[in-house]
Structure formats: structure tokens, C-alpha cells
Enzyme design. Structure first.
Site, PDB file in Angstrom:
ATOM      1  N   ASP A 222      33.207  41.244  32.074  1.00 24.99           N
ATOM      2  CA  ASP A 222      33.660  40.846  33.407  1.00 24.99           C
ATOM      3  C   ASP A 222      32.506  40.887  34.419  1.00 24.99           C
ATOM      4  OD1 ASP A 222      36.187  40.388  35.014  1.00 24.99           O
ATOM      5  OD2 ASP A 222      35.418  42.115  36.095  1.00 24.99           O
ATOM      6  N   GLU A 271      24.398  47.383  15.439  1.00 20.97           N
ATOM      7  CA  GLU A 271      24.666  48.537  14.564  1.00 20.97           C
ATOM      8  C   GLU A 271      25.827  48.236  13.621  1.00 20.97           C
ATOM      9  OE1 GLU A 271      25.581  51.763  17.251  1.00 20.97           O
ATOM     10  OE2 GLU A 271      23.543  51.801  18.061  1.00 20.97           O
TER      11      GLU A 271
HETATM   12  C1  NOJ Z   1      36.860  38.461  37.001  1.00 20.11           C
HETATM   13  C2  NOJ Z   1      38.222  38.573  36.392  1.00 20.11           C
HETATM   14  O1  NOJ Z   1      38.435  37.468  35.563  1.00 20.11           O
HETATM   15  C3  NOJ Z   1      39.201  38.634  37.548  1.00 20.11           C
HETATM   16  O2  NOJ Z   1      40.521  38.535  37.117  1.00 20.11           O
HETATM   17  C4  NOJ Z   1      38.962  39.907  38.307  1.00 20.11           C
HETATM   18  O3  NOJ Z   1      39.790  39.911  39.454  1.00 20.11           O
HETATM   19  C5  NOJ Z   1      37.516  40.026  38.756  1.00 20.11           C
HETATM   20  N1  NOJ Z   1      36.584  39.664  37.720  1.00 20.11           N
HETATM   21  C6  NOJ Z   1      37.204  41.433  39.185  1.00 20.11           C
HETATM   22  O4  NOJ Z   1      37.203  42.289  38.073  1.00 20.11           O
END
Ligand code: NOJ
Length: 575
Positions: A222, A271
Site C-alpha cells: 500500500d 529466502e
Molecule cells: C491505498 C488503498 O488502496 C486505499 O484504500 C487506502 O485508503 C489508502 N491506500 C491508505 O492506506
């Protein structure tokens, strides 16, 4: 809902078990994204759970996808749909237990499917033990070094350290009891971690090993482009930040040294056998900057949102595909393709929005500009184009990331009363400030319809945590199964064929047949994909029809030449 165990599940096909040790499995995989709270609810509490997903593994196997990506299922206060993680190495009790996770993992693997989990390293949830410790320990403490705490401006520090806005609207700095402020690029409940701190690094390495040891095949990372930050002593203003180029030296986004983090992660991936994989969510300025995340020495793959942001337009599609294939060939990665996910208005709806410049907007701005749910959206055309776009996507070299419900042709759900919306992108904005985030992202996160009727259309026995509209009945798995014209059957056929047909990661444009409105390309083995982006029918290219996104016109004569490819339609042929 019946429960499944690994022993009950037969593999997708006989070769599935042979794939288990294939280190290249991710290169051309069809990956199905599950938003766990909205997929299937086995416990009957209105919230989807891991046992619900396990019970639907036969559905996923029969759909023909190669892997499942689970959006966060970790303990969370749900300030941002689970992307506010309070414990990276556990399961939210509302969603299940670690034993349920192990069961899901083994049932998926027994069916020949891989498992990717979501990792959220830019920020924790505010309920995370580290953040609670930082609050209690006070200014100057070791615990505060794991986050980004600052003194405020003004005589008494009463002003935030800078006037920055969070991505979801509202200020990006929040003051704590003792007067210091912390940075959160997203919601208040998502404090940003300080990746200059070694303990943060070590803890994420532990998390990578924790899930890899449990048999997870890969990670979706993310906001991968935000971890490295260099704020310096003097913070720039929001306007100054905005004006700075994102060339590797921006204080917040896409800094060059972020790749040192991923080089360290890569050593952990290696790993394992086969090495664990990763795909970066990195909204960066160019295909070249994105390629850095996809480097084989780093995460290995990155989402490419170019098609998601494009109009349904032959020239745009061709340029995007050509650029991205060249880019991935250069870096040794494989391309990725996406039309829908849990953050954007579903593509069946986007492609039905009235024509205007810049359509479709990634956060659904145009959805709101179009008057929200009812005004000016041509749903029939939107779905027709979405099906054509998907069939085009599934013929491309590289991985396709599919989002739950797109295989049903689901539209964005607009009918969610404001007081039932959950998304901070909605809750942190007002109608006046909402233009960038639209109605928020709840409309693509409504629990799936499995059955034509019954409690929550077969999602579970206990209702649904977001309201489902009555039109879901016609888009349910039950309604679409065995209907040869349904979107579901198109996905099933295409996904199964795709496994057989995928070869070299290249394509050849057929320039004799492509023009301003039509794109035709060929993969290895005479597999041809033709898409008509226009409104008028064109002659169908010669070959045996394998699957089409809509009805083909003309007569069925043996030569095939008299048949036509209608507008907004894709067909796969074998030459
Ligand atoms: C991207 C994620 O896809 C989204 O759903 C989220 O709100 C933001 N990152 C923050 O983590």
C-alpha cells in the site's frame, strides 16, 4: 453456507499442482482482489469473513483466476476500511482467526490458487500498540520516534507544523494532548510511520516472514511511494509542496531512497522457494518512475493504472499498452493491468458517464460531476464497454488484477444513505470540498450478490454492512450462472482460455486491421484479440471465434467473412 476443507477441493486443472513451485507464476497471473468484509459472510453478522471466503473457493477456482489478493483483514478500528492496521500479525476477530487464515490458505493452495496479502507500511492504525505507547510516553520519547511528531507553529504551538491537507481532506497534522502534532497523510487514525527509524524496518521484516512462513505467496504494498520522507527542519507550505517536482527528491512522494527499503524486502522474498512476490501501489508521475518499484531487485511488480485512467479510446489504449510493455521488457518485470479496485468507481459505471474531457476520473470526480447516480449515465453502454475493455485486458501479456464483482458486471452502488457511508474520503469532506473524492468509495464495496434473493442476496444470513440495492438480484452469481450471455460466463470462458493461450510476453499489432477505432493484436499461437472502440460495426477479422464480449452481428457463414464486430465489442479469434 457449507464449509470447505482442503480435502474437498479439486484443483483447477490437473496441472495446477505442478505450478506450485513455479517462480514465474505471477508474471501473467489473473489476480482476483477480495475486499474481505464484503465478499461472503459465514458467521452471519453482516460482515464478510475468512470462512466465507473459504466457502467460495470453488467459485474462484471455477472462475479461472490464478491468485487471490486479500485487502486488509487485520485488527483495525475500520477508520479506513482496514487500511488502518492495529496489528500486522493477526486477524480481526470480526473476520476470523489465524486458524481460519491457515485454513483459507490451504484450501486455496489445494485448488491451485495463490494467495497475496495486503501490507500497509506507510502508516499504522491509531490503535496500534506503538501509537498508543507514543501517546502515553510523551514528547522526546523513543516511542515517538517511530512516528512523525513535531511541535506546532504559533506562540503556543497551537498551529499545525504546516498547512498540509490529508489525502482524504482535512488537515494532515493532528494535535495530541501534550501539545505535539503528528503527521497523517490519510485519516487522523492513520499516523505515518517514520521509516528513518531502524525498528520500523525490522518490524516489517518480521511481518513479511510471519506471513511468508504461513504460506502466503506475495504481498500488495500500500502507498509504496510514500514511505521514505525527508521533512527537514523547515517544512514547506502546502503550495510549495504542490509545486515541487516528484523527481526522486520530493519531501513526501516517490523519493529515490525508498528503494533501499524494497531491496531489503527482496532479500527476505528470496529466502523462500518460490520467492515471495510483491506488487507496489505507487501513484507516481511516469512509467519510468513506476518501473523502479517493479525492479527485480525491489518489489518486482507495480500496478499500472494507465488503462484505468484512460478513456475508451483505441489510440490511448494502444499507446499505453506499447509504452508499458516496452517498459517492463526493459526492467525484467511484467506489465500489470487494472480497471477496477476498491478505490475507484466501478468501470462498468465509469464507461457509461457522459463524454467530457478527462473521463473517467480515478477517484470518481466525474461520477459526481455527472450528477451522481442517476443523471446522464448510460449503464448499458458502460457495461458493454467494460466487457470489451476487460476482454482486451485479459488478452494482454502480463498480469490482470480483477476486483470482486466486476465479473458480474456490477455497477457502482449510488443508493447509500449518507449516514450509512463508511469511507473517510466521504466523511472527511463536505459537498463543497468533495469534488476530488466524489461520493467516496463505498459504492464499489457493497457486499456481493450471490443469490437472486434471500437475506443479503446470499452474502450471509445476517444482512449486509452496506445496503445492497434491489437491482443486485439480476447481477447475482445465481442469475448469471449458465446464462451464456452473462458477464460472469464471459469472464469464466476468457479466464480459462487465457490459461491455455498465454505464451511469450509479447504481442504484435496487426496494422492492416487496426485503425482509428479498431485495435487488433496477435499473441503467440495465432491468438488474436480485436476490439472495436467505435459505434459502427466493422467486418469481423477472419478466424475461429473463441469468445466475444457481446453478440457478434452478421451471418454465421462458414467463411466467417460476412460476420461483423459491433461497436464497443472485443472478440478473441484463433487464426
Ligand atoms: C491505498 C488503498 O488502496 C486505499 O484504500 C487506502 O485508503 C489508502 N491506500 C491508505 O492506506
Amino acid at each position: 453456507m457449507t464449509s470447505q476443507s482442503a480435502a474437498d477441493i479439486r484443483p483447477l486443472d490437473e496441472s495446477a499442482e505442478l505450478l506450485v513451485d513455479d517462480p514465474t507464476w505471477w508474471r501473467q497471473a489473473a489476480v482476483y482482489q477480495i475486499y474481505p468484509r464484503s465478499f461472503a459472510d459465514a458467521s452471519g453478522d453482516g460482515i464478510g469473513d475468512l470462512r466465507g471466503i473459504t466457502s467460495r473457493v470453488p467459485y474462484l477456482r471455477d472462475l479461472g483466476v490464478d491468485a487471490v489478493w486479500l485487502s486488509p483483514f487485520y485488527p483495525s478500528a475500520l477508520a479506513d476500511g482496514g487500511y488502518d492496521v492495529d496489528d500486522y500479525r493477526d486477524v480481526d476477530p470480526r473476520i476470523g482467526t489465524l486458524e481460519d487464515f491457515d485454513e483459507l490458505s490451504s484450501v486455496l493452495h489445494a485448488a491451485g490458487l495463490r494467495l497475496i496479502v495486503d501490507l500497509v507500511p506507510n502508516h499504522t492504525g491509531s490503535g496500534h500498540a506503538w501509537f498508543q505507547e507514543a501517546l502515553a510516553a510523551g514528547r522526546g520519547s523513543r516511542a515517538r520516534e517511530r512516528y512523525i511528531f513535531r511541535e506546532g507553529r504559533g506562540e503556543h504551538g497551537e498551529l499545525p507544523p504546516a498547512d498540509w491537507e490529508s489525502i482524504f481532506g482535512g488537515p494532515a497534522w493532528t494535535r495530541v494532548e501534550d501539545g505535539q502534532w503528528y503527521l497523517h497523510l490519510f485519516a487522523t487514525e492513520q499516523p505515518d510511520l517514520n521509516w528513518a527509524d531502524r525498528e520500523v524496518h525490522e518490524d516489517f521484516l518480521t511481518t513479511l516472514r510471519f506471513w511468508s512462513d504461513r504460506g502466503v505467496d506475495g504481498f500488495r504494498v500500500d502507498v509504496a511511494h510514500a514511505l521514505a520522507k525527508d521533512l527537514g527542519e523547515e517544512l514547506p507550505s502546502a503550495a510549495e509542496l504542490q509545486a515541487m517536482p516528484q523527481d526522486g527528491r520530493h519531501p513526501l512522494w516517490d523519493r529515490d531512497e525508498v528503494h533501499e527499503i524494497y531491496a531489503e524486502w527482496r532479500r527476505v522474498f528470496e529466502e523462500y522457494s518460490p520467492p515471495r512476490t510483491a506488487v507496489a501501489e505507487a501513484w507516481v508521475g511516469s512509467a519510468e518512475r513506476r518501473a523502479r518499484y517493479a525492479s527485480p531487485q525491489g518489489l518486482g511488480q507495480a500496478f499500472n493504472f494507465d488503462l484505468l485512467e484512460a478513456d475508451f479510446d483505441a489510440a490511448d489504449y494502444r499507446r499505453i499498452v506499447t509504452e508499458n510493455l516496452a517498459q517492463s521488457a526493459q526492467t525484467g518485470s511484467s506489465s500489470t493491468w487494472v480497471f477496477s479496485n476498491h478505490d475507484v468507481v466501478r468501470h462498468a459505471t465509469r464507461y457509461g458517464l457522459p463524454p467530457r474531457a478527462g473521463r473517467p476520473g480515478k477517484q470518481g470526480a466525474d461520477w459526481v460531476a455527472a450528477g451522481g447516480p442517476d443523471e446522464g449515465i448510460d449503464r448499458e453502454l458502460g457495461l458493454r464497454r467494460a466487457r470489451a475493455a476487460t476482454l482486451f485486458e485479459l488478452a494482454l501479456p502480463g498480469s490482470a488484477y480483477l476486483y470482486q464483482g466486476e465479473e458480474l458486471g456490477l455497477h457502482e452502488v449510488a443508493e447509500i444513505p449518507d449516514d450509512q457511508r463508511q469511507d473517510p474520503a466521504f466523511l472527511r469532506t463536505t459537498p463543497e470540498t468533495r469534488s476530488d473524492d466524489g461520493l467516496g468509495r463505498d459504492g464499489c464495496r457493497v457486499p456481493l450478490p450471490w443469490a437472486r434473493g434471500g437475506a443479503s442476496f446470499g452474502f450471509g444470513e445476517g444482512g449486509s454492512h452496506l445496503p445492497q440495492p434491489s437491482w443486485f438480484a439480476d447481477f447475482s452469481v445465481e442469475a448469471e450462472s449458465d446464462d451464456p450471455t452473462s458477464t460472469l460466463e464471459m469472464y469464466r470462458r476468457a479466464l480459462h482460455l487465457r490459461r491455455e493461450l498465454h505464451g511469450a510476453e509479447t504481442l504484435t499489432w496487426d496494422d492492416a486491421l487496426s485503425d482509428g477505432e479498431v485495435l487488433v493484436f496477435e499473441r503467440t499461437g495465432g491468438w488474436v484479440c480485436a476490439t472495436n472502440f467505435g459505434d459502427e460495426e466493422v467486418p469481423l477479422p477472419a478466424g475461429e471465434v473463441l469468445v466475444a464480449s457481446g453478440e457478434l452481428g452478421g451471418s454465421e457463414d462458414a467463411a466467417g467473412g460476412a460476420r461483423v464486430l459491433p461497436g464497443a465489442t472485443t472478440v478473441w479469434l484463433r487464426r
